[in-house]
Scaffold this motif. Structure first.
Motif, short mmCIF file in Angstrom:
data_model
loop_
_atom_site.label_atom_id
_atom_site.label_comp_id
_atom_site.label_asym_id
_atom_site.label_seq_id
_atom_site.Cartn_x
_atom_site.Cartn_y
_atom_site.Cartn_z
N TYR A 144 0.60 -1.38 0.48
CA TYR A 144 -0.11 -0.02 0.27
C TYR A 144 0.77 0.80 -0.20
CZ TYR A 144 -4.09 -2.99 1.68
OH TYR A 144 -4.95 -3.56 1.12
N GLY A 145 0.40 2.51 -0.55
CA GLY A 145 1.57 3.88 -0.76
C GLY A 145 0.54 4.08 0.79
N ALA A 146 1.05 4.98 1.15
CA ALA A 146 0.66 5.87 2.76
C ALA A 146 1.44 7.19 3.15
CB ALA A 146 1.04 4.51 3.90
N ASN A 147 1.23 7.78 3.55
CA ASN A 147 1.28 8.99 4.70
C ASN A 147 2.41 8.84 5.96
OD1 ASN A 147 -0.60 11.08 2.76
ND2 ASN A 147 1.22 11.16 2.98
N PHE A 148 3.01 9.00 6.25
CA PHE A 148 3.44 8.40 7.61
C PHE A 148 3.14 9.56 8.21
CE2 PHE A 148 5.82 6.09 5.14
CZ PHE A 148 5.54 5.08 5.72
N GLY A 183 7.08 4.85 16.45
CA GLY A 183 6.56 6.08 17.17
C GLY A 183 6.17 6.83 17.06
N ASN A 184 7.68 7.25 16.98
CA ASN A 184 8.56 9.01 16.73
C ASN A 184 7.68 10.22 15.85
OD1 ASN A 184 9.45 7.98 19.69
ND2 ASN A 184 11.06 7.65 17.85
N ASN A 185 7.73 11.35 16.38
CA ASN A 185 7.48 12.12 15.77
C ASN A 185 8.42 13.07 14.89
OD1 ASN A 185 4.27 12.93 17.42
ND2 ASN A 185 5.73 13.75 18.88
N ILE A 186 7.50 13.65 13.87
CA ILE A 186 8.97 13.29 12.32
C ILE A 186 7.91 14.75 11.92
CG2 ILE A 186 9.12 11.47 11.67
CD1 ILE A 186 6.75 11.19 9.98
N GLN A 187 9.23 15.46 10.93
CA GLN A 187 8.63 16.92 10.51
C GLN A 187 8.05 16.42 9.23
OE1 GLN A 187 9.11 19.41 11.76
NE2 GLN A 187 9.77 18.84 13.67
N GLY A 188 6.80 17.19 8.99
CA GLY A 188 6.16 16.81 6.72
C GLY A 188 5.18 15.77 7.57
N LEU A 189 5.26 15.31 6.26
CA LEU A 189 4.15 14.37 5.89
C LEU A 189 4.92 13.32 4.71
CD1 LEU A 189 1.26 13.52 6.46
CD2 LEU A 189 0.17 14.37 5.33
N PRO A 190 5.84 12.87 5.25
CA PRO A 190 6.38 11.38 4.07
C PRO A 190 5.25 10.60 3.92
CG PRO A 190 7.17 11.57 6.13
CD PRO A 190 6.67 12.41 6.35
N ALA A 191 5.66 10.32 2.93
CA ALA A 191 4.46 9.33 2.06
C ALA A 191 5.72 8.38 1.77
CB ALA A 191 3.90 9.40 0.73
N GLY A 192 5.10 6.74 1.16
CA GLY A 192 5.69 5.31 1.14
C GLY A 192 5.56 4.22 1.22
N TRP A 193 6.16 2.84 1.53
CA TRP A 193 5.37 2.13 0.71
C TRP A 193 5.03 1.21 1.75
CZ3 TRP A 193 3.00 0.52 -4.06
CH2 TRP A 193 3.94 1.17 -4.89
N VAL A 194 4.15 0.63 2.30
CA VAL A 194 3.86 -0.45 3.79
C VAL A 194 3.23 -1.55 3.73
CG1 VAL A 194 2.19 -0.27 5.83
CG2 VAL A 194 2.76 1.55 5.08
#
Length: 248
Positions: free
Chosen positions: A140-144, A150-161
């Motif tokens: 699946y393609g997803a936004n993380f 489970g730590n906070n991240i900057q932005g809204l990267p997308a990747g594969w799951v």
């Protein structure tokens, strides 16, 4: 702006006359032009014809100012103007071309919007169908919203799951190491970062809440499927971890 919007003189008519200037006794030969100020936009005529004006040119090419017109010349100008009509359509027809271009552009844009909308709906329908029959190995393609721990991240990267396995109320997933930082999510943008070997997947396996996943699928206006941790991981981060946006 000079190349986009220009002013010019549209010649309504011209003729040669022999007349005497004001305060002079010797007649001369002149070329009399009757013009109307006009405008163009991007080369298209978009205005003019509001007034008729004279241009009197002597044999040396000099334009004679109207204050030097004799009564004889003024009468000649007046009578000549009466014989000439202003071609309003020719001076304003550029608006028709511009309107035509705008209409064609809006039609093309509308077709593109419709095509993009249809593509979007198909993607979401495929996502919903695939999620209803969740299978191991499916990508699946997803936004993380967090990293793999489970730590906070900057932005809204997308990747594969990848769906690793399903056991009871738990879905085990694995995310790709590479991500995309494009502002708008599109599955085609993930093609270049699709994992091709086990080394391209994050080593950490994440445990997701399967019942909540099933509930999210029932949303009629599905735009994505949110996933949250289950068990002790949920105690660490109770919010949404990732959101499925598309399926391979």
């Amino acid at each position: 702006m000079l190349f986009i919007y220009t002013r010019y003189e549209y010649v309504l008519g011209s003729k040669d006359i022999t007349a005497t200037l004001k305060n002079e006794t010797k007649p001369q030969r002149f070329n009399l032009h009757i013009i109307t100020p006009a405008t163009k936009f991007l080369g298209f005529p978009v205005g003019g014809g509001l007034v008729k004006m004279s241009r009197l040119v002597n044999q040396q090419g000099q334009v004679i100012h109207a204050r030097n017109y004799s009564p004889e010349i003024k009468e000649e100008v007046k009578n000549f103007k009466k014989t000439l009509t202003i071609p309003y359509f020719k001076l304003w027809k550029g608006y028709l071309f511009i309107a035509s271009i705008a209409i064609v552009g809006s039609i093309i844009y509308g077709i593109k919007l419709n095509s993009d909308g249809k593509k979007y709906r198909n993607e979401k329908e495929n996502l919903a169908k695939s999620a209803q029959q969740l299978q191991t190995g499916q990508l699946y393609g997803a936004n993380f919203f967090t990293d793999a721990e489970g730590n906070n991240i900057q932005g809204l990267p997308a990747g594969w799951v990848k769906i690793v396995k399903i056991e009871g109320d738990t879905v085990f997933v694995q995310r790709s190491k590479k991500t995309s930082d494009r502002a708008m999510f599109e599955m085609k943008d993930l093609a270049s970062i699709k994992p091709t070997s086990d080394a391209d997947w994050n080593d950490h396996i994440e445990k997701m809440n399967y019942p909540l996943f099933k509930e999210a699928i029932q949303n009629k206006n599905l735009s994505g499927i949110d996933l949250s941790y289950i068990g002790v991981d949920h105690d660490k981060y109770p919010g949404v971890i990732m959101s499925f946006k598309g399926v391979e």
